[in-house]
Design an enzyme around this catalytic site. Structure first.
Site, PDB file in Angstrom:
ATOM      1  N   GLY A   1       1.567   6.445   7.008  1.00 26.39           N
ATOM      2  CA  GLY A   1       0.178   6.709   6.652  1.00 26.39           C
ATOM      3  C   GLY A   1      -0.284   5.734   5.591  1.00 26.39           C
ATOM      4  O   GLY A   1       0.258   4.631   5.454  1.00 26.39           O
ATOM      5  N   SER A   2      -1.261   6.152   4.813  1.00 28.73           N
ATOM      6  CA  SER A   2      -1.876   5.231   3.858  1.00 28.73           C
ATOM      7  C   SER A   2      -0.978   5.002   2.642  1.00 28.73           C
ATOM      8  O   SER A   2      -0.130   5.833   2.304  1.00 28.73           O
ATOM      9  CB  SER A   2      -3.211   5.812   3.390  1.00 28.73           C
ATOM     10  N   THR A   3      -1.214   3.893   1.987  1.00 34.87           N
ATOM     11  CA  THR A   3      -0.433   3.565   0.797  1.00 34.87           C
ATOM     12  C   THR A   3      -0.692   4.594  -0.306  1.00 34.87           C
ATOM     13  O   THR A   3       0.234   4.981  -1.029  1.00 34.87           O
ATOM     14  CB  THR A   3      -0.771   2.134   0.340  1.00 34.87           C
TER      15      THR A   3
ATOM     16  N   GLY B   1       1.229   7.639   0.531  1.00 33.58           N
ATOM     17  CA  GLY B   1       2.644   7.244   0.461  1.00 33.58           C
ATOM     18  C   GLY B   1       3.155   7.217  -0.969  1.00 33.58           C
ATOM     19  O   GLY B   1       4.275   7.665  -1.256  1.00 33.58           O
TER      20      GLY B   1
ATOM     21  N   GLU C   1       6.188   4.302   5.654  1.00 34.85           N
ATOM     22  CA  GLU C   1       5.607   3.186   6.428  1.00 34.85           C
ATOM     23  C   GLU C   1       4.106   3.210   6.158  1.00 34.85           C
ATOM     24  O   GLU C   1       3.411   4.123   6.611  1.00 34.85           O
ATOM     25  CB  GLU C   1       5.893   3.344   7.923  1.00 34.85           C
TER      26      GLU C   1
ATOM     27  N   CYS D   1      -2.037  -0.610  11.733  1.00 32.41           N
ATOM     28  CA  CYS D   1      -1.452  -1.023  10.444  1.00 32.41           C
ATOM     29  C   CYS D   1      -1.150  -2.511  10.449  1.00 32.41           C
ATOM     30  O   CYS D   1      -1.267  -3.179   9.432  1.00 32.41           O
ATOM     31  CB  CYS D   1      -0.193  -0.216  10.161  1.00 32.41           C
TER      32      CYS D   1
HETATM   33  P1  NAD Z   1      -3.267   9.230   5.521  1.00 31.18           P
HETATM   34  O1  NAD Z   1      -2.307   8.758   4.476  1.00 31.18           O
HETATM   35  O2  NAD Z   1      -4.611   9.663   5.090  1.00 31.18           O
HETATM   36  O3  NAD Z   1      -2.636  10.487   6.299  1.00 31.18           O
HETATM   37  C1  NAD Z   1      -1.374  10.402   6.913  1.00 31.18           C
HETATM   38  C2  NAD Z   1      -0.757  11.785   7.000  1.00 31.18           C
HETATM   39  O4  NAD Z   1      -0.500  12.244   5.683  1.00 31.18           O
HETATM   40  C3  NAD Z   1      -1.670  12.837   7.651  1.00 31.18           C
HETATM   41  O5  NAD Z   1      -0.887  13.662   8.481  1.00 31.18           O
HETATM   42  C4  NAD Z   1      -2.199  13.610   6.468  1.00 31.18           C
HETATM   43  O6  NAD Z   1      -2.563  14.934   6.771  1.00 31.18           O
HETATM   44  C5  NAD Z   1      -0.985  13.576   5.547  1.00 31.18           C
HETATM   45  N1  NAD Z   1      -1.285  13.851   4.141  1.00 31.18           N
HETATM   46  C6  NAD Z   1      -2.432  13.613   3.464  1.00 31.18           C
HETATM   47  N2  NAD Z   1      -2.302  14.042   2.187  1.00 31.18           N
HETATM   48  C7  NAD Z   1      -1.064  14.535   2.053  1.00 31.18           C
HETATM   49  C8  NAD Z   1      -0.331  15.123   0.965  1.00 31.18           C
HETATM   50  N3  NAD Z   1      -0.865  15.314  -0.236  1.00 31.18           N
HETATM   51  N4  NAD Z   1       0.944  15.482   1.195  1.00 31.18           N
HETATM   52  C9  NAD Z   1       1.530  15.300   2.399  1.00 31.18           C
HETATM   53  N5  NAD Z   1       0.878  14.780   3.469  1.00 31.18           N
HETATM   54  C10 NAD Z   1      -0.404  14.401   3.291  1.00 31.18           C
HETATM   55  O7  NAD Z   1      -3.308   8.078   6.616  1.00 31.18           O
HETATM   56  P2  NAD Z   1      -4.197   8.002   7.934  1.00 31.18           P
HETATM   57  O8  NAD Z   1      -5.602   7.757   7.531  1.00 31.18           O
HETATM   58  O9  NAD Z   1      -3.869   9.158   8.804  1.00 31.18           O
HETATM   59  O10 NAD Z   1      -3.581   6.706   8.648  1.00 31.18           O
HETATM   60  C11 NAD Z   1      -4.002   5.409   8.380  1.00 31.18           C
HETATM   61  C12 NAD Z   1      -3.007   4.705   7.482  1.00 31.18           C
HETATM   62  O11 NAD Z   1      -1.704   4.711   8.065  1.00 31.18           O
HETATM   63  C13 NAD Z   1      -3.361   3.222   7.307  1.00 31.18           C
HETATM   64  O12 NAD Z   1      -3.186   2.872   5.960  1.00 31.18           O
HETATM   65  C14 NAD Z   1      -2.332   2.515   8.177  1.00 31.18           C
HETATM   66  O13 NAD Z   1      -2.050   1.193   7.808  1.00 31.18           O
HETATM   67  C15 NAD Z   1      -1.144   3.408   8.010  1.00 31.18           C
HETATM   68  N6  NAD Z   1      -0.201   3.195   9.104  1.00 31.18           N
HETATM   69  C16 NAD Z   1       0.970   2.556   8.833  1.00 31.18           C
HETATM   70  C17 NAD Z   1       1.871   2.286   9.865  1.00 31.18           C
HETATM   71  C18 NAD Z   1       3.175   1.574   9.598  1.00 31.18           C
HETATM   72  O14 NAD Z   1       4.046   1.637  10.453  1.00 31.18           O
HETATM   73  N7  NAD Z   1       3.340   0.911   8.477  1.00 31.18           N
HETATM   74  C19 NAD Z   1       1.568   2.692  11.167  1.00 31.18           C
HETATM   75  C20 NAD Z   1       0.357   3.354  11.400  1.00 31.18           C
HETATM   76  C21 NAD Z   1      -0.521   3.609  10.365  1.00 31.18           C
END
Ligand code: NAD
Length: 489
Positions: A239-241, A244, A261, A295
């Site tokens: 997910g997002s940095t 993360g 990731e 990503c």
């Molecule tokens: P996001 O970080 O907003 O959400 C990702 C997940 O985290 C969701 O399931 C969300 O509900 C959960 N989440 C949110 N807050 C949380 C918390 N406090 N505790 C635990 N879980 C929580 O990301 P997004 O908008 O869903 O995805 C886009 C991002 O993902 C982009 O930054 C993209 O680059 C990244 N991404 C990375 C890869 C990789 O392999 N490096 C692949 C795909 C996407």
């Protein structure tokens, strides 16, 4: 059934092999972003529900039926799941296109087949988990030798994003299960449907109930409960940095294992010896595939100054003939962004690029139709602009000129991120130098595309910690145990 008719999976929690509503009756809405229409209300897991899922997964791990299966048995179940995914490709692709707004053809031809490949790849590893042996000098006169075992970690908490939800779910589930862990999966609230469909297929494949639990819900509630659960041995997050970093800090406090990731702002570097007939459409796919919500999107396009006019003219022409529209139309190449928030963010970045003085050579506007469609957009600018430094996660590329290799390398590495890079050249000396010196988890040479499950995937700097996929992704779901055997003389 026609391509855009929908057979929905249960819109509920999958805990202990049963489909159930959330403990407080709460739900959240699944919306088709291409039309703005509701796809239904999904049960939203509470902290109590996540706890129940972790208890169920722990039970299977600690002495349950799953814990007694051999590696070969786990491999058979994963292989069966791969077959079911393959059989269900049209349905999964349909769910993904409706839930995410991406072109159906992309999901049907690329993403869902990779999901089946990922389960199959890790099915092959399940009975080949080995350690190492060590011949050692005697200890106090006694013979000794040591060996290691790779043991599963317990309950893996998997948290996924919405942009390629089915593929990334398979990246989390397959290696964790292959080595004998159990899983609690928290899919992204913006795209949970294919995870729920996978729950049905997991049950059909015959995994013991509770081996995989699925708790759709809100990140700050269900995700937060999962990362804080003492019953979870590892958090595997994509997910997002920003999120993360938060997960990393929570995991550090309890010393949980993590794989993170995260985001990217990847450079593509284009030299004059590259064949622009090949590079322009391929570079465009790298920026615009999945509406730029990738990503690994090659959104910083570094072009040698001697070819920048020709390249930009051709990229503009290519972008302007891309078909943006209904994800289910045969000729569609770009669909809708995921939601209003993402649309506002992408349009905000486009406005920031214009305000900063970048030259907008094509695109920049929202399409006048329901849904969240944005034109493929290209700027010419510099690496210091926000649009070149921050992850936009939309169909926006920035062309940046360079004069020599030192400058190209410097610009490419001047980023908080380090996920991927693409080299467009046939000069092997250059390829070697850049492959060594770029700060990136993955370097593509004269190509761009999704990772193969056999090949590790990771990021450096703000793009993450640890590996998914490949043998590395398998090992990331294990802990090494060392056994020292000493025989008295
Ligand atoms: P996001 O970080 O907003 O959400 C990702 C997940 O985290 C969701 O399931 C969300 O509900 C959960 N989440 C949110 N807050 C949380 C918390 N406090 N505790 C635990 N879980 C929580 O990301 P997004 O908008 O869903 O995805 C886009 C991002 O993902 C982009 O930054 C993209 O680059 C990244 N991404 C990375 C890869 C990789 O392999 N490096 C692949 C795909 C996407």
């Amino acid at each position: 059934m026609s391509k855009n008719e929908l057979a929905l999976p249960p819109l509920r929690l999958f805990i202990d092999g049963e489909w159930r509503g959330s403990s407080d009756g709460g739900t959240f809405e699944a919306v088709n972003p291409a039309t703005g229409t509701s796809l239904g209300n999904i049960s939203a897991a509470t902290a109590d529900d996540v706890h129940a899922a972790v208890v169920s997964a722990s039970r299977q791990f600690n002495g349950g039926e799953w814990s007694r299966l051999t590696g070969a048995d786990r491999g058979k179940l994963l292989w069966r799941l791969a077959d079911l995914v393959q059989k269900d490709v049209a349905n999964l692709a349909r769910l993904e296109a409706m839930d995410v707004g991406r072109p159906y053809g992309e999901a049907f031809h690329v993403e869902i087949p990779l999901v089946a490949d990922t389960f199959r790849y890790y099915a092959g590893w399940a009975d080949k988990i080995t350690g190492r042996t060590f011949s050692l000098p005697p200890f106090n006169g006694a013979d000794r030798f040591s060996y290691t075992l790779r043991k599963p970690l317990g309950v893996v908490g998997a948290i996924t994003p919405w942009n390629a939800p089915t593929m990334i779910t398979s990246w989390k589930l397959a290696p964790a299960l292959a080595v004998g862990n159990t899983v609690v999966l928290k899919p992204a609230e913006a795209a949970s449907l294919t995870a729920l469909r996978l729950g049905e297929l997991i049950a059909e494949a015959g995994f013991p109930p509770g081996t995989v639990n699925i708790v759709p819900g809100i990140g700050s509630v269900a995700g937060e409960a999962l990362i804080n659960s003492p019953g979870v041995g590892k958090v595997s997050f994509t997910g997002s940095t920003a999120v993360g970093k938060h997960i990393g800090s929570v995991a550090a406090a309890s010393l949980k294992k993590v794989t993170l990731e995260l985001g990217g702002k990847s450079p593509q570097i284009i030299w004059p010896d590259a064949d622009l007939d090949i590079v322009v459409p391929a570079a465009a796919i790298s920026i615009f595939a999945n509406q730029g919500q990738t990503c690994a999107a090659g959104s910083r396009i570094l072009v040698h100054r001697t070819i920048i006019d020709e390249f930009s003219t051709r990229l503009k022409a290519h972008a302007e003939q891309l078909v943006v529209g209904d994800p289910f139309a045969e000729d569609t190449q770009m669909g809708s962004l995921i939601n209003q928030k993402q649309l506002d963010s992408v349009l905000g970045y486009i406005a920031a690029g214009i305000a900063e003085g970048a030259e907008l050579i094509t695109g920049g506007a929202r399409l006048k139709r329901p849904g969240y469609f944005v034109e493929p957009t290209v700027f010419i600018g510099t690496n210091s602009y926000r649009i070149a430094q921050e992850e936009i996660f939309g169909p926006v590329g920035v062309v940046i000129p360079f004069d020599n290799d030192d400058e190209a390398l410097r610009i490419a590495n001047e980023s908080q991120y380090g996920l991927t890079a693409v080299l467009w050249t046939n000069d092997s000396k250059r390829i070697n130098r850049f492959s060594n010196d770029l700060q990136a988890g993955t370097v593509w040479v004269n190509a761009w595309g999704p990772p193969h499950p056999a090949v590790p995937w990771s990021g450096t700097k703000a793009s993450g910690i640890g590996e998914d996929l490949g043998l590395e992704g398998l090992h990331a779901n294990t802990v090494v145990r060392t056994i020292n055997l000493v025989s008295s003389a």
